[in-house]
Design an enzyme around this catalytic site. Structure first.
Site, PDB file in Angstrom:
ATOM      1  N   LYS A   1       0.815  -1.221   0.000  1.00  0.00           N
ATOM      2  CA  LYS A   1       0.000   0.000   0.000  1.00  0.00           C
ATOM      3  C   LYS A   1       0.847   1.269   0.000  1.00  0.00           C
ATOM      4  O   LYS A   1       0.436   2.285  -0.536  1.00  0.00           O
ATOM      5  CB  LYS A   1      -0.955   0.024   1.197  1.00  0.00           C
ATOM      6  CG  LYS A   1      -2.128  -0.920   1.030  1.00  0.00           C
ATOM      7  CD  LYS A   1      -3.248  -0.572   1.987  1.00  0.00           C
ATOM      8  CE  LYS A   1      -4.435  -1.488   1.799  1.00  0.00           C
ATOM      9  NZ  LYS A   1      -5.432  -1.329   2.842  1.00  0.00           N
TER      10      LYS A   1
ATOM     11  N   LYS B   1      -4.916 -10.037  -7.101  1.00  0.00           N
ATOM     12  CA  LYS B   1      -6.215 -10.292  -6.461  1.00  0.00           C
ATOM     13  C   LYS B   1      -7.242  -9.235  -6.891  1.00  0.00           C
ATOM     14  O   LYS B   1      -6.874  -8.108  -7.225  1.00  0.00           O
ATOM     15  CB  LYS B   1      -6.062 -10.374  -4.944  1.00  0.00           C
ATOM     16  CG  LYS B   1      -5.932  -9.068  -4.261  1.00  0.00           C
ATOM     17  CD  LYS B   1      -6.004  -9.163  -2.741  1.00  0.00           C
ATOM     18  CE  LYS B   1      -5.903  -7.741  -2.236  1.00  0.00           C
ATOM     19  NZ  LYS B   1      -5.539  -7.521  -0.895  1.00  0.00           N
TER      20      LYS B   1
ATOM     21  N   LYS C   1     -10.485  -3.369  -4.634  1.00  0.00           N
ATOM     22  CA  LYS C   1     -11.175  -2.092  -4.835  1.00  0.00           C
ATOM     23  C   LYS C   1     -10.243  -1.063  -5.449  1.00  0.00           C
ATOM     24  O   LYS C   1     -10.686  -0.111  -6.071  1.00  0.00           O
ATOM     25  CB  LYS C   1     -11.633  -1.531  -3.477  1.00  0.00           C
ATOM     26  CG  LYS C   1     -12.783  -2.270  -2.853  1.00  0.00           C
ATOM     27  CD  LYS C   1     -13.085  -1.678  -1.479  1.00  0.00           C
ATOM     28  CE  LYS C   1     -13.924  -2.615  -0.658  1.00  0.00           C
ATOM     29  NZ  LYS C   1     -13.877  -2.357   0.773  1.00  0.00           N
TER      30      LYS C   1
HETATM   31  P1  TYM Z   1     -11.035  -5.400   3.296  1.00  0.00           P
HETATM   32  O1  TYM Z   1     -12.006  -4.283   3.502  1.00  0.00           O
HETATM   33  O2  TYM Z   1      -9.923  -5.193   2.309  1.00  0.00           O
HETATM   34  O3  TYM Z   1     -11.792  -6.720   2.851  1.00  0.00           O
HETATM   35  C1  TYM Z   1     -12.880  -7.260   3.595  1.00  0.00           C
HETATM   36  C2  TYM Z   1     -12.810  -8.775   3.547  1.00  0.00           C
HETATM   37  O4  TYM Z   1     -12.812  -9.231   2.186  1.00  0.00           O
HETATM   38  C3  TYM Z   1     -11.720 -10.117   1.969  1.00  0.00           C
HETATM   39  N1  TYM Z   1     -11.227  -9.957   0.582  1.00  0.00           N
HETATM   40  C4  TYM Z   1     -11.122 -10.959  -0.295  1.00  0.00           C
HETATM   41  N2  TYM Z   1     -11.393 -12.275  -0.188  1.00  0.00           N
HETATM   42  C5  TYM Z   1     -11.181 -13.041  -1.287  1.00  0.00           C
HETATM   43  N3  TYM Z   1     -10.708 -12.556  -2.468  1.00  0.00           N
HETATM   44  C6  TYM Z   1     -10.419 -11.239  -2.620  1.00  0.00           C
HETATM   45  N4  TYM Z   1      -9.968 -10.767  -3.787  1.00  0.00           N
HETATM   46  C7  TYM Z   1     -10.627 -10.380  -1.500  1.00  0.00           C
HETATM   47  N5  TYM Z   1     -10.445  -9.050  -1.290  1.00  0.00           N
HETATM   48  C8  TYM Z   1     -10.820  -8.805  -0.013  1.00  0.00           C
HETATM   49  C9  TYM Z   1     -10.662  -9.665   2.963  1.00  0.00           C
HETATM   50  O5  TYM Z   1      -9.724 -10.684   3.216  1.00  0.00           O
HETATM   51  C10 TYM Z   1     -11.514  -9.317   4.164  1.00  0.00           C
HETATM   52  O6  TYM Z   1     -11.803 -10.486   4.905  1.00  0.00           O
HETATM   53  N6  TYM Z   1      -8.037  -4.991   7.244  1.00  0.00           N
HETATM   54  C11 TYM Z   1      -9.309  -5.513   6.804  1.00  0.00           C
HETATM   55  C12 TYM Z   1     -10.498  -5.028   7.618  1.00  0.00           C
HETATM   56  C13 TYM Z   1     -10.365  -5.287   9.074  1.00  0.00           C
HETATM   57  C14 TYM Z   1     -10.525  -6.545   9.733  1.00  0.00           C
HETATM   58  C15 TYM Z   1     -10.318  -6.268  11.119  1.00  0.00           C
HETATM   59  C16 TYM Z   1     -10.813  -7.836   9.290  1.00  0.00           C
HETATM   60  C17 TYM Z   1     -10.100  -4.352  10.023  1.00  0.00           C
HETATM   61  N7  TYM Z   1     -10.061  -4.934  11.273  1.00  0.00           N
HETATM   62  C18 TYM Z   1     -10.396  -7.283  12.071  1.00  0.00           C
HETATM   63  C19 TYM Z   1     -10.890  -8.847  10.256  1.00  0.00           C
HETATM   64  C20 TYM Z   1     -10.684  -8.575  11.636  1.00  0.00           C
HETATM   65  C21 TYM Z   1      -9.528  -5.093   5.367  1.00  0.00           C
HETATM   66  O7  TYM Z   1      -9.028  -4.078   4.916  1.00  0.00           O
HETATM   67  O8  TYM Z   1     -10.415  -5.857   4.685  1.00  0.00           O
END
Ligand code: TYM
Length: 332
Positions: free
Chosen positions: A110, A193, A196
């Site tokens: 990032k 992957k 967004k």
């Molecule tokens: P975020 O907002 O990027 O994504 C949310 C969830 O979607 C999953 N994900 C995917 N799974 C499969 N294939 C993909 N291409 C893909 N892109 C995203 C992510 O693995 C996630 O589960 N840091 C985290 C948010 C967060 C969080 C937490 C998660 C903050 N605190 C505590 C779990 C526990 C994030 O940015 O996810």
């Protein structure tokens, strides 16, 4: 068993978010106590337009409900409404080691070439994520593959805190990563992957895309000229093909082997329309429900407010325990 997981409320959730995380939350809410939140404090680690942020938080909450999160079953809230997240994150910043954070691959990706210009928040991001789950004594954290390293860090922080201060305060959270949908890839590049932040909207299917857009994105998805094999091994060197079969399997709730048995020997000319139809049929009711929900924004705010009251009371004992373990007198 207590399940905790979150999603950043920036941009539109896409099919990767849905299959890797959201769909699994909707299934788990029936069996376990689930806390699902919008990671709005994580969202501000990069610049976000303030006037838009409040709207996207509400829209992300509505999207989760449209996908099937039931606010009467799961506790649905946003981080910023609960000061305990930021408070515990600070306490844990003092336990986490710089060397541990230096190994986080997501920060490297990032921040890119401009590491010196990245916010301190972006660097400390995984510590806030650790606070998110440790605060609630989460036993299980359903996430996509890309979050695995952050959860391993949460376990390391919890272990060190418990050991350093001689307490048994934090539960070690177990990441739950799905099989077929752990890492949904870009439709344009089977080695990246679905994300967004990809500049090409053709690389992802957004949950709010209309049927024609979904069909077009799938029609144009990168593939190869070979027919589909009859075993999963046959997809090994074919990342784009593997991704589309994986998406089909995850949407249908079947395994890849089973899907290949149906489509073996057929080319993408036959497979893509079937995948488009399945995707459109899955997203249609979600989109319809989202439109209904967005007509009543005050109702969404009420749900988040109610969820945060419930979550805050679950968080408080852990936060108090952390202050006490550290020898810090506090007001409560
Ligand atoms: P975020 O907002 O990027 O994504 C949310 C969830 O979607 C999953 N994900 C995917 N799974 C499969 N294939 C993909 N291409 C893909 N892109 C995203 C992510 O693995 C996630 O589960 N840091 C985290 C948010 C967060 C969080 C937490 C998660 C903050 N605190 C505590 C779990 C526990 C994030 O940015 O996810």
């Amino acid at each position: 068993m207590r399940v905790v997981s979150g999603i950043q409320p920036t941009g539109n959730p896409h099919l990767g978010n849905y299959l890797g995380a959201i769909k699994r939350w909707t299934e788990m809410q029936h069996e376990s106590e689930c806390l699902i939140f919008l990671a709005d404090l994580h969202a501000i680690t990069v610049y976000n337009e303030p006037a838009q942020l409040a709207a996207t938080i509400r829209e992300a909450a509505a999207t989760l409900i449209a996908c099937g999160i039931d606010p009467d079953k799961a506790i649905l809230f946003n981080q910023a409404r609960i000061p305990a997240h930021a408070e515990l994150a600070w306490l844990l910043n003092c336990t986490a080691r710089v060397g541990w954070l230096n190994r986080m691959t997501q920060f490297k990706e990032k921040s890119g070439k401009n590491r010196e210009g990245a916010s301190v928040g972006l660097y400390a991001y995984p510590v806030l994520q650790a606070a998110d789950v440790l605060l609630y004594q989460a036993t299980h954290v359903p996430v996509g593959e890309d979050q695995k390293q952050h959860l391993e860090l949460a376990r390391d922080i919890a272990t060190k805190f418990n050991t350093d201060y001689g307490v048994d305060l934090f539960t070690l959270p177990e990441p739950l990563i799905g099989d077929t949908a752990a890492r949904i890839m870009s439709l344009r590049d089977g080695s990246a992957k679905m994300s967004k932040s990809d500049p090409s909207d053709m690389s992802r299917i957004n949950l709010i895309d209309d049927s024609d857009t979904v069909a077009q994105k799938i029609r144009k998805a990168k593939t190869d000229p070979e027919p589909l094999p009859d075993t999963v091994d046959g997809l090994e060197a074919r990342p784009e093909a593997r991704n589309l079969v994986g998406i089909y399997a995850a949407l249908a709730g079947r395994d890849m082997k089973d899907v290949l048995q149906e489509f073996a020997g057929q080319g993408f000319g036959a497979f893509k329309p079937a995948l488009a139809e399945l995707t459109v049929e899955t997203l249609r009711p979600i989109k319809a429900r989202l439109d209904e929900l967005m007509a009543h924004p005050q109702e969404i705010d009420r749900i988040l407010e109610q969820g945060s009251t419930r979550a805050a009371s679950l968080a408080q004992p852990t936060l108090d325990g952390a202050y006490k373990a550290l020898g810090l007198p506090n007001k409560r």
